[in-house]
Design a protein around this motif. Structure first.
Motif, PDB file in Angstrom:
ATOM      1  N   LEU A   1      35.551  57.925 100.956  1.00 37.97           N
ATOM      2  CA  LEU A   1      36.196  57.449 102.175  1.00 37.97           C
ATOM      3  C   LEU A   1      37.068  58.546 102.767  1.00 37.97           C
ATOM      4  O   LEU A   1      37.425  59.510 102.081  1.00 37.97           O
TER       5      LEU A   1
ATOM      6  N   SER B   1      32.594  48.202 109.082  1.00 33.11           N
ATOM      7  CA  SER B   1      32.637  49.367 109.988  1.00 33.11           C
ATOM      8  C   SER B   1      33.491  50.511 109.454  1.00 33.11           C
ATOM      9  O   SER B   1      34.107  51.253 110.226  1.00 33.11           O
ATOM     10  N   LEU B   2      33.528  50.656 108.144  1.00 30.34           N
ATOM     11  CA  LEU B   2      34.303  51.725 107.517  1.00 30.34           C
ATOM     12  C   LEU B   2      33.366  52.880 107.175  1.00 30.34           C
ATOM     13  O   LEU B   2      32.333  52.686 106.528  1.00 30.34           O
ATOM     14  N   ALA B   3      33.722  54.085 107.606  1.00 26.42           N
ATOM     15  CA  ALA B   3      32.855  55.245 107.384  1.00 26.42           C
ATOM     16  C   ALA B   3      32.852  55.654 105.913  1.00 26.42           C
ATOM     17  O   ALA B   3      33.906  55.744 105.273  1.00 26.42           O
ATOM     18  N   VAL B   4      31.651  55.889 105.398  1.00 21.19           N
ATOM     19  CA  VAL B   4      31.470  56.356 104.020  1.00 21.19           C
ATOM     20  C   VAL B   4      30.625  57.632 104.069  1.00 21.19           C
ATOM     21  O   VAL B   4      29.572  57.663 104.712  1.00 21.19           O
ATOM     22  N   THR B   5      31.103  58.681 103.398  1.00 15.13           N
ATOM     23  CA  THR B   5      30.371  59.946 103.320  1.00 15.13           C
ATOM     24  C   THR B   5      29.733  60.062 101.938  1.00 15.13           C
ATOM     25  O   THR B   5      30.385  59.785 100.919  1.00 15.13           O
TER      26      THR B   5
ATOM     27  N   ALA C   1      28.253  49.393 101.918  1.00 20.50           N
ATOM     28  CA  ALA C   1      27.469  50.524 102.423  1.00 20.50           C
ATOM     29  C   ALA C   1      26.547  50.970 101.298  1.00 20.50           C
ATOM     30  O   ALA C   1      26.892  50.855 100.112  1.00 20.50           O
TER      31      ALA C   1
ATOM     32  N   GLN D   1      26.036  60.010 105.832  1.00 20.43           N
ATOM     33  CA  GLN D   1      27.185  59.211 106.273  1.00 20.43           C
ATOM     34  C   GLN D   1      26.674  57.909 106.877  1.00 20.43           C
ATOM     35  O   GLN D   1      25.666  57.889 107.584  1.00 20.43           O
ATOM     36  N   ASN D   2      27.372  56.819 106.592  1.00 18.72           N
ATOM     37  CA  ASN D   2      27.086  55.536 107.225  1.00 18.72           C
ATOM     38  C   ASN D   2      28.353  54.693 107.191  1.00 18.72           C
ATOM     39  O   ASN D   2      29.431  55.202 106.850  1.00 18.72           O
ATOM     40  N   THR D   3      28.244  53.450 107.563  1.00 16.85           N
ATOM     41  CA  THR D   3      29.422  52.583 107.600  1.00 16.85           C
ATOM     42  C   THR D   3      29.149  51.284 106.850  1.00 16.85           C
ATOM     43  O   THR D   3      27.996  50.863 106.698  1.00 16.85           O
ATOM     44  N   THR D   4      30.217  50.656 106.402  1.00 11.72           N
ATOM     45  CA  THR D   4      30.083  49.365 105.731  1.00 11.72           C
ATOM     46  C   THR D   4      29.636  48.309 106.739  1.00 11.72           C
ATOM     47  O   THR D   4      30.008  48.342 107.912  1.00 11.72           O
TER      48      THR D   4
END
Length: 212
Positions: free
Chosen positions: A199, A157-161, A182, A173-176
């Motif tokens: 990140l 649930s970690l945001a990645v751009t 991701a 953008q999505n999340t792990t």
């Protein structure tokens, strides 16, 4: 006259006191969540009952870490007037379910669990998808990154751009996921392009993709 002596006998009857017979994890303290290597917000407890089902005071309970690598503040504690024995549990380094056993002298035991959650992302790494050559109009193989905490636990649930110097990404953008990974795909333009995964901390990774 013959005297007859009557001999009276008295029988000693042993009275059995209460005996610690069952032990059950206190529901309110079971299944707590906390970050790995941190102490649970509430002590964990177990209720001791005697052979008649009554809550029992003064029964020794042995505590032992069964899995997860953490520690308890008391190896043995006695049940209080409400029948509950307690100890403080500090979780180990492993994310996921960790277990502690509470055991009576008789060997009867119950297991208490806690859920350890991963810490902040300390490692951000490429998994797959770098250095691809893709036909223009086609879609690349997934460009994948993974986040891990300092103990090697995956960070979900970690945001990645995502950004690219050319072409079209499947997501910006999505999340792990639960595996800490991701990913996106790219429909490339002609020539070289660089895709960046970033990140919120500023940590970033780049993928090289060539469209032909």
């Amino acid at each position: 006259m013959v005297g007859v002596s009557a001999c009276g006998s008295s029988e000693s009857v042993a009275s059995n006191g209460p005996v610690a017979t069952t032990i059950v994890a206190t529901p309110a303290t079971d299944s707590q969540r906390a970050g790995v290597t941190t102490t649970l917000a509430s002590p964990i407890g177990a209720l001791v009952r005697d052979q008649n089902g009554a809550l029992l005071e003064g029964a020794p309970v042995a505590w032992a870490v069964l899995s997860g690598g953490g520690s308890v503040s008391l190896g043995i504690s006695a049940s209080a007037a409400n029948g509950e024995a307690a100890t403080v549990w500090t979780l180990g380094r492993t994310a996921g379910v960790q277990r502690v056993t509470a055991t009576l002298v008789s060997g009867v035991s119950d297991t208490i669990i806690a859920i350890g959650t991963a810490g902040a992302a300390a490692v951000f790494a490429l998994v797959d998808g770098d250095n691809q050559t893709v036909t223009v109009g086609q879609t690349s193989a997934p460009l994948q990154v993974r986040a891990l905490d300092q103990y090697g636990n995956v960070v979900p649930s970690l945001a990645v751009t995502w950004s690219t110097t050319a072409g079209t990404l499947s997501a910006l953008q999505n999340t792990t996921g639960t595996n800490g990974v991701a990913s996106v795909t790219l429909q490339p333009a002609m020539g070289a392009q660089v895709v960046t995964a970033r990140l919120a901390t500023g940590a970033s990774l780049t993928f090289n993709v060539r469209g032909q």
